[in-house]
Design a protein around this motif. Sequence first.
Motif, PDB file in Angstrom:
ATOM      1  N   LEU A  40      -0.867  21.392  11.735  1.00 29.44           N
ATOM      2  CA  LEU A  40      -1.542  22.217  12.736  1.00 29.44           C
ATOM      3  C   LEU A  40      -1.037  22.025  14.159  1.00 29.44           C
ATOM      4  N   ALA A  41      -0.279  20.958  14.397  1.00 34.40           N
ATOM      5  CA  ALA A  41       0.171  20.692  15.761  1.00 34.40           C
ATOM      6  C   ALA A  41       0.999  21.843  16.318  1.00 34.40           C
ATOM      7  N   GLY A  42       1.814  22.461  15.484  1.00 38.20           N
ATOM      8  CA  GLY A  42       2.659  23.549  15.958  1.00 38.20           C
ATOM      9  C   GLY A  42       1.887  24.724  16.493  1.00 38.20           C
ATOM     10  N   THR A 112      -9.680  16.888  16.025  1.00 35.56           N
ATOM     11  CA  THR A 112      -9.955  18.173  16.666  1.00 35.56           C
ATOM     12  C   THR A 112      -9.155  19.291  16.017  1.00 35.56           C
ATOM     13  N   LEU A 113      -7.905  19.034  15.701  1.00 35.11           N
ATOM     14  CA  LEU A 113      -7.078  20.058  15.058  1.00 35.11           C
ATOM     15  C   LEU A 113      -7.711  20.535  13.758  1.00 35.11           C
ATOM     16  N   LEU A 126      -4.308  22.171  23.024  1.00 39.91           N
ATOM     17  CA  LEU A 126      -4.506  20.794  23.457  1.00 39.91           C
ATOM     18  C   LEU A 126      -3.222  20.230  24.036  1.00 39.91           C
ATOM     19  N   VAL A 127      -3.381  19.375  25.021  1.00 33.69           N
ATOM     20  CA  VAL A 127      -2.271  18.626  25.596  1.00 33.69           C
ATOM     21  C   VAL A 127      -2.607  17.150  25.486  1.00 33.69           C
ATOM     22  N   ALA A 128      -1.727  16.394  24.882  1.00 37.58           N
ATOM     23  CA  ALA A 128      -1.939  14.953  24.719  1.00 37.58           C
ATOM     24  C   ALA A 128      -1.467  14.257  25.990  1.00 37.58           C
ATOM     25  N   ALA A 129      -2.309  14.291  26.999  1.00 34.91           N
ATOM     26  CA  ALA A 129      -1.913  13.733  28.287  1.00 34.91           C
ATOM     27  C   ALA A 129      -3.142  13.455  29.135  1.00 34.91           C
TER      28      ALA A 129
END
Length: 251
Positions: A40-42, A112-113, A126-129
């Motif tokens: 799902l990240a893509g 969350t995904l 989402l941004v992992a930051a």
Amino acid sequence: MSETTQHQAETLERPRRGVVSFVRRSPRMNSSQHHAMDTLAGEFLIEVPRGQLSTSVRTGTHIDLARAFGRRAPLIVEIGSGVGDSLVAMAGARPEHNVLAFEVYAAAIASTLGKLARAGVRNVRLVAADGTEGLRELIGTGTLRELWTFFPDPWPKKRHLKRRLVQPAFAALVADRLEDGGCWRLATDWADYAEQMRAVCEATPGLVNDEPARPGGWAARPDRPMTRFERRGLDAGRVVRDLRYRRLPRQ
């Protein structure tokens, strides 16, 4: 046709995105979380250039959010989305908005995904930051419809208070990024942090309490679902306080 409807109608080709590398390498994710990240990240994760830390955003970074979402729409940002319980429900209730969430914990992002996919909520990225850096680098002045900061880390020890998110410099950044009439929603179950939030917001030029007539100036609870973390605070005898501040028109 209203401006919002026009935004919804303006769709763009969605680019293919890679997976944020430090998230995938996390050893703390279980098998279902790894599967969610792999599959799902893509669709949901936006990769950003990093600074010195794996959770930083390189100074000067620009992301075409319209392309990332595949459309132009009013923007909501959540900082610290956790495992996504509030995010998924509240974004799902606002399909006409693009919702951008910042979270640094890999397992929380993966959870969350999965929740987004199961709920069929597609208007979230989402941004992992770090959220402060993300707000500074990725969001332009006067382009944000809402900001959500629900239950940020209270840093309860006195020596750690300076680490709290809601400080004057951050509030000034929020006021700059909000569009005229945009709002900042805050919540905490720590009494002294609630008072700090209110004091900081009251002292920030351009922000005004949107519900000053309510007792204490606290806002009504929005459509935020009860999460297990919030329940823990209530079970410990703490009171949840919400605030809502609106951006005044610029001169």
